[in-house]
Each structure stands twice: as structure tokens, then as C-alpha cells.
Design a protein around this motif. Structure first.
Motif, short mmCIF file in Angstrom:
data_model
loop_
_atom_site.label_atom_id
_atom_site.label_comp_id
_atom_site.label_asym_id
_atom_site.label_seq_id
_atom_site.Cartn_x
_atom_site.Cartn_y
_atom_site.Cartn_z
N PRO A 1 7.59 80.47 41.94
CA PRO A 1 7.97 79.59 40.49
C PRO A 1 6.70 80.18 39.15
O PRO A 1 5.70 79.77 39.66
N MET A 2 7.15 80.69 38.39
CA MET A 2 5.82 81.27 37.11
C MET A 2 6.38 79.49 36.16
O MET A 2 6.86 79.46 35.69
N VAL A 3 4.91 78.74 36.44
CA VAL A 3 4.41 78.10 35.64
C VAL A 3 4.41 77.65 34.32
O VAL A 3 5.36 76.52 33.78
N ARG A 4 4.58 78.48 33.22
CA ARG A 4 5.17 78.89 32.25
C ARG A 4 5.53 79.75 31.69
O ARG A 4 5.98 80.22 30.64
N GLY A 5 6.27 80.13 32.43
CA GLY A 5 7.92 81.02 32.12
C GLY A 5 8.99 79.98 32.10
O GLY A 5 8.96 79.14 32.44
N THR A 6 9.97 80.88 31.49
CA THR A 6 11.00 80.12 31.79
C THR A 6 13.05 81.10 32.47
O THR A 6 12.31 82.97 32.65
N THR A 7 12.96 80.46 32.85
CA THR A 7 14.17 81.89 33.86
C THR A 7 14.86 81.76 32.56
O THR A 7 15.83 81.43 32.29
N GLY A 8 15.66 83.15 33.48
CA GLY A 8 16.76 84.55 32.96
C GLY A 8 17.61 83.75 32.94
O GLY A 8 18.34 83.04 33.65
N THR A 9 18.69 84.39 31.76
CA THR A 9 19.59 83.80 31.89
C THR A 9 21.31 84.76 31.72
O THR A 9 20.73 85.55 30.60
N VAL A 10 21.91 84.92 31.73
CA VAL A 10 23.43 85.72 31.63
C VAL A 10 24.27 84.97 31.17
O VAL A 10 24.87 84.16 32.01
N ILE A 11 24.93 84.99 29.77
CA ILE A 11 26.48 84.25 29.48
C ILE A 11 27.68 85.53 29.81
O ILE A 11 27.32 86.50 29.13
#
Length: 439
Positions: free
Chosen positions: A185-195
């Protein structure tokens, strides 16, 4: 807002054990990070015990790469399939046409949104039940493939997730589906989402917040995985970012050098239209297999809407050895070096939710190829049945019991056809034509 996780509707129970008040109902699941950090000490024990702890906790840099919800497990030394794609958490809900009108969304269209837009849509879903799952087009295919080949096929995925609760959740869910997520995992990243909003007519409207999911690098993890794999599958949604295009292009080139089969998924017609030249170059120089629906195939060929999917499949197979073009309820076409076979739709299908149909179809076709099934019509029939199973339910994942049933039926079919000369074999990193049997 009522939230149900893929296998545990009580995934937030651990958070509920805290004596501190929950955030207001206007805050979505994706905006709880500050509250989670505050409650981390109180929740530590319950999260360790919770099956869905990876979703409920906050990931910190000092935690290392194995958060509470991601179990330790042995990693195979060889892979049958390695996927390179977007790691996205899906939020799926059934809505009426009026909900789309209020949100000013065009039905049946995929739209890329930012963090603020995502928050507004999730607020609009307050009071509705929706399902949270480890999604993304490629992961749907890989999970279905792993379930069809339980105990026989080793499947892995590389991509980018953030070091956050959703990233932990994503990796945990894939691992429990026997798909190993190899990237850290990327420490300063945010996980993508799909609605994913599905209307009663089974049409899906998709809102994609990409986060770090489209940031892909050709690193040591990917290089090592390719060197130990039979097949690389690359997701078409990755073509949105120039840096990512360079990385996936190199991955395909290195796979070819290592005698690893390369499969591309077109994924989205608008994306293909924007990046047609780059996609075509990679397809022609490195790909053995192409998956597309009729719109994507026409966009890739530069053909108009009146062009038949059969003709588009035939044309593409002159540049990529094996091409699959799906055409919704009308069936699909599989082309091999200029020859085309029509695959009728499965009779099992009563559409409920079309989300993931193409992903499931790709899994069935890849499973048939990896099993060295003797003919393309049989492989296509399996792919159509897998897609029909997924379309007849809500959610994009092939269920365990359905996968077992389909795999048993397919094995029996293979036994009955053993006397037939094979049309295609997967051998030594190549697709080899058989004796020239009719498609």
C-alpha cells in the motif's frame, strides 16, 4: 446510511463497541478517518478480533504492511495469472430513475469524479442500503477465475491502494477470494472507489473516484511476478494516465520477452477512443488476447455504429491472435486469426444487474484456455454461462457455489470432447493453433 459488506453485513460492529459517539450521519464511511484515528486505541482489541477489521481501522505507517484485517499467508512461487489493474472499492446500490435525475447523472454512463463529487453522491444515498466490496473490473475477473480454478490455479494482482482502511479492506477481501494482492500500500495515497447505481432495468451508472488506483509503476514486484507467470492480464481503465501507459506498455513488452501470454481488456469505449493509438500499438506488438464489447471493438477499429461486432472481431484478430467481442443479450463472437465463431447467450440468464458481465465472461474464457479446452465454441459457451450467472444476481462477483457447478460441468464436457483435435493450446508462452479443426 446502511452499509453491507460483501460477506459480513455487520462489518462496522467493531466500531460500534466504542463508547465514544459515532460521526454524524452526514459523514460517509469514506470520511471517518479522523474519528477512527481518535478511537484507534479503544478499538485495537476488537479490530484484531473482527473479520472485517481491515475496513474499520485506520492504517498508520508504523503498522507495517500487514494490517489487522490482512492475514499472513504463504505466497506461491509460480502464478498462472497475474493481473495489472485498478484496485477499486465498489459501493453498489439499487436506485430508481428519479435518483439519477436528482443527481443529474446520465444513465448507463461511466463518469470520473473527484473527492468532493463522491462525497455529494454518498450523501444522497443516506438512508439507502448499499453494498461495499473489493471491486474493479480486473479484480472481478481474477476472483471469478480463482473460484473456477479453486486449488488448481494460482492468481495474483498488482496495482495501487492507499495505506488506509479501504486499502486494507480491499487486500483482505481479495486474499480471502484466493487472489494475492502483491503490491504494497502507498503510505500517502488514497484508495480508489466506484459508486455503481443500478436501476430496475438492470442498467448501471458508474461514478469512478480513482484515487491512487491509476498510478502504476513497473517496479520489482511486478517484474518478479511476471517472471513467474503464465499469463498477464492488463485492464483497459489504466490508459487514463500517460505515466501509467508507459508502465503497462513496458510490462507487456517484458512479458513477451519472458514467454508470458498477454491479454488486454478494452474496458471502456470512451477511454479507447481517447487513447486509441497507444492501445493499438501495445495490442499489435505485445498482446495475444483481447477482450472488448461491441462498442469498444468498434471504437478501437475506428468503425461506425453500423458495423457488426462479428466484423469488428474478425478485423481485430488480424492484429491480435485471439479476440473476444461481447454483444450483450445477443451473444458474443470469438475470432482466431481471421476466423469467427458465434457464441449464443446462455439460457440461464434472467438479468438483474449487468455490472460485471464482461468481467465474468473474460474469466470463463481464460479458464477454458488455461485448461487447454479442445475447442473455442466450448470455451465461449463456458464464458457465456459464467457471465449469465453474474448478471442474474446483484453484484459483480461469481459466487463460490456457482463457480463449483460451472467448473464441474465444464470438466465433464472436456472429458466428452477428448477425442476431438484441439483448436488452440496454451504452451510455452504462446497460443498454438491445433490441427485446423473447424471453429
Amino acid at each position: 446510511m446502511a452499509v453491507a459488506c460483501e460477506s459480513n453485513p455487520s462489518c462496522l460492529a467493531a466500531a460500534g463497541n466504542s463508547s465514544s459517539p459515532l460521526p454524524s450521519r452526514r459523514q460517509s464511511l469514506f470520511g471517518w478517518r479522523r474519528w477512527q484515528c481518535k478511537q484507534r486505541k479503544d478499538l485495537g482489541l476488537s479490530l484484531r478480533r473482527s473479520r472485517m477489521g481491515g475496513l474499520c481501522r485506520s492504517g498508520g505507517a508504523e503498522d507495517g504492511d500487514q494490517p489487522y484485517g490482512v492475514p499472513e499467508t504463504a505466497v506461491p512461487s509460480q502464478w498462472d495469472v497475474v493481473g495489472l489493474g485498478q484496485a477499486m472499492v465498489d459501493c453498489s446500490a439499487m436506485v430508481g430513475n428519479d435518483a439519477l435525475e436528482r443527481l443529474q447523472l446520465e444513465k448507463g454512463v461511466r463518469t470520473v469524479i473527484d473527492h468532493e463529487q463522491r462525497g455529494k453522491v454518498l450523501q444522497a444515498l443516506d438512508g439507502r442500503s448499499y453494498k461495499v466490496s473489493a471491486g474493479g473490473s480486473l479484480s472481478n475477473t481474477l476472483v471469478a477465475l480463482a473460484r473456477l480454478g479453486t486449488g488448481r490455479i494460482n492468481v495474483a494482482m498488482t496495482g495501487s491502494v492507499g495505506k488506509d482502511p479501504l486499502g486494507d479492506f480491499y487486500r483482505t477481501k481479495l486474499l480471502r477470494a484466493n487472489v494475492h494482492f502483491l503490491s504494497s500500500p502507498m503510505v500517502r495515497g488514497t484508495t480508489g472507489t466506484v459508486i455503481v447505481l443500478t436501476t430496475p432495468d438492470a442498467q448501471r451508472t458508474m461514478l469512478s473516484y480513482q484515487g491512487m488506483s491509476s498510478v502504476i509503476e513497473y517496479d520489482q514486484v511486478l517484474a518478479k511476478a511476471l517472471s513467474a507467470s503464465r499469463l498477464l492480464v492488463v485492464e483497459g481503465y489504466l490508459w487514463e494516465i500517460p505515466q501509467t501507459i508507459q508502465a503497462l506498455s513496458r510490462a507487456c513488452q517484458e512479458a513477451r520477452k519472458a514467454n508470458v501470454l498477454v491479454a488486454l481488456t478494452a474496458s471502456d469505449a470512451s477511454c479507447i477512443s481517447r487513447h486509441r493509438d497507444q492501445f493499438w500499438d501495445v495490442m499489435e506488438s505485445s498482446a495475444d488476447i483481447l477482450f472488448a464489447n461491441s462498442d469498444e471493438a468498434r471504437a478501437l477499429c475506428g468503425f461506425g455504429s453500423s458495423t457488426s461486432p462479428s466484423f469488428a472481431a474478425q478485423h481485430l484478430s488480424r492484429y491480435c491472435k485471439l479476440v473476444s467481442v461481447t454483444d450483450g443479450a445477443r451473444g458474443s463472437y470469438i475470432a482466431l486469426a481471421g476466423s469467427v465463431v458465434y457464441v449464443p447467450p446462455s439460457r440461464r440468464c434472467k438479468p438483474v444487474d449487468t455490472c460485471g458481465a464482461g468481467d465474468a465472461y473474460a474469466a470463463g474464457l481464460l479458464y477454458g484456455l488455461l485448461c487447454n479446452a479442445p475447442n473455442l465454441r466450448g470455451i465461449g459457451s463456458l464464458a457465456a454461462k459464467v457471465a449469465a450467472m453474474v448478471v442474474s444476481q446483484q453484484g459483480a462477483r461469481l459466487r463460490h457455489e456457482d463457480a463449483n457447478q460451472l467448473a464441474m460441468e465444464f470438466a465433464l464436457q472436456q472429458q466428452q470432447q477428448q477425442a476431438s483435435p484441439p483448436e488452440l493450446k496454451v504452451r510455452n508462452g504462446d497460443l498454438e493453433s491445433g490441427t485446423g479443426a473447424n471453429l
